[in-house]
Write a protein that holds these residues in place. Structure first.
Motif, short mmCIF file in Angstrom:
data_model
loop_
_atom_site.label_atom_id
_atom_site.label_comp_id
_atom_site.label_asym_id
_atom_site.label_seq_id
_atom_site.Cartn_x
_atom_site.Cartn_y
_atom_site.Cartn_z
N LEU A 70 -17.61 -1.96 1.92
CA LEU A 70 -16.33 -1.72 1.27
C LEU A 70 -15.39 -0.99 2.22
CD1 LEU A 70 -17.72 -0.46 -2.16
CD2 LEU A 70 -16.65 -2.66 -1.74
N HIS A 91 -1.54 -6.76 4.96
CA HIS A 91 -1.69 -7.34 3.62
C HIS A 91 -0.33 -7.66 2.99
CE1 HIS A 91 -5.81 -5.15 3.46
NE2 HIS A 91 -5.93 -6.36 3.96
N ALA A 106 -4.27 6.93 -2.30
CA ALA A 106 -5.04 5.91 -1.55
C ALA A 106 -6.36 6.52 -1.09
CB ALA A 106 -4.23 5.43 -0.36
N GLN A 107 -7.44 5.80 -1.30
CA GLN A 107 -8.76 6.35 -0.98
C GLN A 107 -9.28 5.79 0.34
OE1 GLN A 107 -12.57 5.51 -3.23
NE2 GLN A 107 -12.31 7.67 -3.76
N TYR A 108 -9.58 6.70 1.23
CA TYR A 108 -10.21 6.37 2.50
C TYR A 108 -11.70 6.67 2.38
CZ TYR A 108 -5.43 6.23 4.31
OH TYR A 108 -4.11 5.92 4.52
N TRP A 150 -19.63 2.18 2.51
CA TRP A 150 -18.20 2.40 2.64
C TRP A 150 -17.95 2.81 4.09
CZ3 TRP A 150 -21.14 3.72 -1.48
CH2 TRP A 150 -20.71 3.35 -2.77
N ASP A 193 0.81 -1.22 0.00
CA ASP A 193 0.00 0.00 0.00
C ASP A 193 0.84 1.27 0.00
OD1 ASP A 193 1.05 -0.31 2.52
OD2 ASP A 193 -0.83 0.02 3.60
N ASP A 201 -11.32 0.15 1.92
CA ASP A 201 -10.07 0.12 1.17
C ASP A 201 -8.90 0.39 2.10
OD1 ASP A 201 -8.19 0.00 -0.77
OD2 ASP A 201 -9.00 1.61 -2.02
N HIS A 202 -8.73 1.63 2.52
CA HIS A 202 -7.66 1.99 3.44
C HIS A 202 -8.25 2.53 4.74
CE1 HIS A 202 -4.42 1.54 0.47
NE2 HIS A 202 -5.27 2.06 -0.41
N HIS A 232 -8.82 -7.08 -1.38
CA HIS A 232 -9.39 -7.04 -0.04
C HIS A 232 -10.49 -5.99 0.01
CE1 HIS A 232 -7.55 -3.10 1.05
NE2 HIS A 232 -6.67 -3.46 0.14
N GLY A 233 -11.21 -5.97 1.11
CA GLY A 233 -12.09 -4.85 1.42
C GLY A 233 -13.41 -4.81 0.70
N ASP A 234 -13.91 -5.92 0.17
CA ASP A 234 -15.20 -5.94 -0.51
C ASP A 234 -15.93 -7.21 -0.10
OD1 ASP A 234 -17.38 -6.09 -2.22
OD2 ASP A 234 -16.26 -5.45 -3.99
#
Length: 768
Positions: free
Chosen positions: A243, A493, A27-29, A216, A18, A245-246, A515-517
């Motif tokens: 979802l 990760h 990177a999307q938070y 999210w 990452d 992501d970060h 990841h994350g979904d």
């Protein structure tokens, strides 16, 4: 750390998966998300600690231009929530409505607004009129336990208990105390530190035309959020997608479920628009979670040689207004006192009590920070009374191979002894002499202290946990890992990808992570309990093993060699003893000579045995006897956790935990008014945390002396351990410096000065 030559990928500090997104800002938070037509939501919070809502009028708020919806207890589902049926059900409670007719702490949510901007939503909150019938409130566990105290929840239990008491007994406690040469007992207490993560709680909810909710969220437990939303909203699981992501930190607290996630979903359904709700920093205090304040009475018997003959304790955890993780924290914290220092006769009682204080929840160290604070300090005190060296006494009583851990499973290896031995050699602390103490300089006094701990990876008593992973070996020889484990910023990760690369014999860059979904990745219990590397890493290793076997079978056909004669390293399959007979994994997977391209998918599912990591922290402090200020001068943390997967990431976990632990021990405490329950320091201006310039030199030592056969390549967890040992080490060092023992944290300058004055008065009285 020297890398084991038998491994190519694990044991190396590879580039994190990452890192590019984070250093470039791409990177999307969850808070970065902007959707067309998105509304902004805010929660109105009570300014009274305990009351019934007599009347709530939202007409003026609804009339404000830009307001699209207002929710109160009158128009939300009345369903008690925490989470869905879950393997951790024994550790959490269902005692909170989305919005209720009653408030139980200063800051409890009473209404929610969605508007076209945050500013309009904030303005609308001020227009909501609420009339309360004030109710008697209790702000200490002592008051909450009294007969006739106001009842916060009608759960059928007495004394405002969240759950029935936890009881752990072993041996004969009366016999143990009868065999003791001395008995030491006392009360120990802890404040209310908060996780203070960088990224505030935030979520965005959107419904599609088919009635499916997408959320999210900044959460450590995406599947728990999915399950809770489905249950409360009456949806099948395939109609809720979460979802993540970060994340900008969580430290355990973001494994909880919060009002804003339910309210955001309901507001989005009501308005048919996407809705975002993001906490202000103040709201992370008011609506977030803290560590459980705790009062512990601990009594132990000791023989003259330092052997512990009996241990009796009563732990009372303050859960605040709702139960949250109170049952689990109480169970784990109380059980932890069965171990660390060996004792055959124990009698332990743990209680969790409702008060009208802010909600306490899961937090790094999960009940064990409190328990081992008391235990380690008392063993240090007993060593002094017996005229023994504290290090020698702790090493003598340290748990070891075959002893029963708090989880009820035998301990593997001699990790705690190894940590004490290695650290003592590093700082020059022997059985007859502490490390050289700096001479006093003006008002400054110097001292050394030792704190010890053990903590489990997936080791909650009575709770079954599971890790899952999917590995796909692609037709070009690369691999894709699918994991439900959340990335809190720890680099988990990356470690999982290293494990897969090592198992498949690929280069690290040939493994990617999805990841994350929750619609795509396998179910995951959540990222907490120091178990991601241990439990999910083992599942990932198992999944990789499943695809490795058919891949080698294809290679054997190409090379015309038996499978058991093949090895794979750096993406090359070769015949043992004949390095010239080789083929790349890419060539193995691609179609050739009538063999079609492979489609290899492996599934790993791991319900682990229990595993424990160990640590000993050696700390030097300076105490200013004029100002009361305690400064940590250096820390030598020694950690044993089986196998180091990523040395830099592991060291970062240790150093970060130490920074949090220094704050909890010396400065951090979320304060509420003792009469009203009003928050007093809900900001980073008034809540004092140590910053980078406040940090001492840290010489981190990582041992691999007790690998666990259940973990990937013997690896165990590391995330929670460092925050546990540092507190007792500091407190013991302060005593070494000024001769005063502190049994409650934080050890503030005011407390130091008061203790020094009291000690001086006692000396004067004794002299007179």
């Amino acid at each position: 750390m020297k890398m084991d030559s038998n491994f190519d990928v694990i044991g190396r500090s590879v580039k994190r998966v990452d890192v590019i997104g984070k250093v470039t800002g791409t990177a999307q938070y969850a808070g970065d998300l902007v959707l067309p037509g998105m509304l902004h939501a805010k929660v109105k919070r009570s300014e009274i600690a305990h009351a019934r809502i007599e009347r709530i009028d939202v007409s003026r708020a609804k009339a404000l231009a830009g307001v699209r919806a207002v929710l109160t207890h009158e128009n939300v589902p009345r369903v008690l929530h925490y989470g869905s049926p879950h393997p951790r059900a024994a550790s959490v409670t269902k005692d909170q409505y989305i919005l209720d007719t009653r408030v139980r702490y200063w800051g409890d949510g009473v209404a929610a607004v969605a508007a076209t901007s945050e500013e309009i939503a904030e303005a609308a909150l001020d227009l909501i009129e609420v009339e309360y019938e004030a109710l008697p409130a209790v702000f200490t566990v002592e008051d909450a336990e009294k007969p006739g105290a106001p009842r916060l929840h009608d759960n059928g239990l007495e004394r405002n208990l969240v759950v029935p008491p936890c009881l752990f007994t072993r041996g004969d406690i009366a016999k143990g105390f009868a065999e003791a040469d001395i008995v030491v007992e006392g009360w120990y207490a802890m404040g209310r530190p908060t996780p203070a993560y960088m990224e505030p709680n935030v979520c965005v909810a959107q419904w599609d035309a088919n009635g499916k909710l997408t959320m999210w969220s900044s959460t450590q437990t995406a599947f728990m959020v999915r399950g809770a939303l489905a249950e409360v909203l009456g949806l099948p699981l395939n109609h809720v997608r979460v979802l993540v992501d970060h994340m900008g930190g969580g430290f355990g607290a973001k494994q909880d479920l919060f009002q804003h996630e339910f309210l955001c979903a309901l507001l989005a359904r009501h308005t048919r628009k996407p809705v975002k709700m993001e906490f202000t920093r103040k709201e992370t205090f008011l609506g977030g979670r803290s560590r459980h304040p705790c009062r512990i009475w601990l009594k132990q018997g000791f023989k003259r040689d330092g052997t512990i003959t009996a241990r009796q304790a009563r732990l009372v955890y303050d859960s605040g207004a709702y139960g949250s993780h109170g049952p689990g924290v109480t169970n784990v914290g109380t059980a932890s006192l069965t171990s660390l220092y060996r004792c055959e006769n124990v009698c332990l009682e743990g209680l969790c009590v409702y008060t009208n204080n802010p909600i306490a929840g899961a937090f790094r160290g999960y009940g064990v920070v409190q328990a081992y604070w008391a235990l380690d300090l008392q063993v240090d005190e007993a060593a002094q009374k017996l005229g023994l060296d504290a290090l020698a006494m702790k090493a003598k009583n340290a748990v070891r191979e075959g002893d029963i851990a708090p989880s009820g499973h035998p301990i593997v290896g001699h990790g705690l002894e190894d940590c004490i031995r290695r650290g003592s050699a590093e700082v020059g602390w022997t059985a007859t002499a502490r490390p050289p103490r700096r001479p006093a300089k003006g008002a400054l006094r110097y001292g050394w202290g030792l704190g010890c701990e053990m903590h489990g990876s997936s080791a909650y008593p009575g709770i079954k946990e599971q890790g899952n992973a999917i590995v796909k070996l692609n037709e070009d020889g690369s691999a894709t890992l699918l994991t439900g484990a959340a990335g809190l910023g720890t680099g988990a990760h990356t470690a999982l990808a290293q494990i897969v690369a090592e198992e498949l014999g690929l280069n690290f860059d040939d493994v990617s992570v999805v990841h994350g979904d929750t619609d795509v990745v396998p179910w995951d219990i959540g990222a907490f309990a120091s178990h991601t590397t241990f439990m999910v890493g083992r599942a990932a290793q198992m999944a990789a093993q499943q695809v490795k076997a058919p891949m080698l079978a294809r290679a054997a056909a190409r090379l015309e060699a038996p499978v058991d004669a093949l090895t794979v390293r750096d993406g090359i399959v070769s015949v043992a003893g004949e390095p010239s007979r080789c083929i790349s994994v890419r060539e193995v997977m691609m179609p050739s000579r009538g063999i079609p391209s492979a489609h290899l998918v492996g599934h790993g599912s791991y319900t682990p045995t229990k595993s424990y990591s160990f640590a000993a922290h050696f700390v030097e402090v300076a105490v200013d006897t004029e100002t009361g200020l305690v400064e940590v001068l250096q820390v030598v943390p020694v950690h044993e956790f089986g196998k180091v997967i990523h040395p830099v990431a592991a060291a970062g976990q240790i150093e970060g935990g130490i920074q949090q632990g220094i704050g909890h021990t010396l400065t951090e405490d979320y304060l509420v008014d003792a009469k009203t329950g009003r928050s007093l320091n809900a900001s980073f201006v008034d809540y004092k945390m140590p910053l980078s310039l406040d940090m001492p030199p840290i010489r981190t030592i990582m041992l691999e002396t007790a690998p666990d056969p259940g973990g990937p390549y013997g690896a165990k967890g590391i995330g929670e351990d460092p925050i546990i040992a540092i507190g007792p080490a500091i407190a013991n060092a302060v005593h070494d410096a000024i001769g005063v023992r502190f049994r409650a944290f934080p050890i503030t300058p005011e407390k130091v000065l008061a203790a020094l004055e009291a000690a001086a008065q006692q000396d004067n009285h004794a002299t007179a």
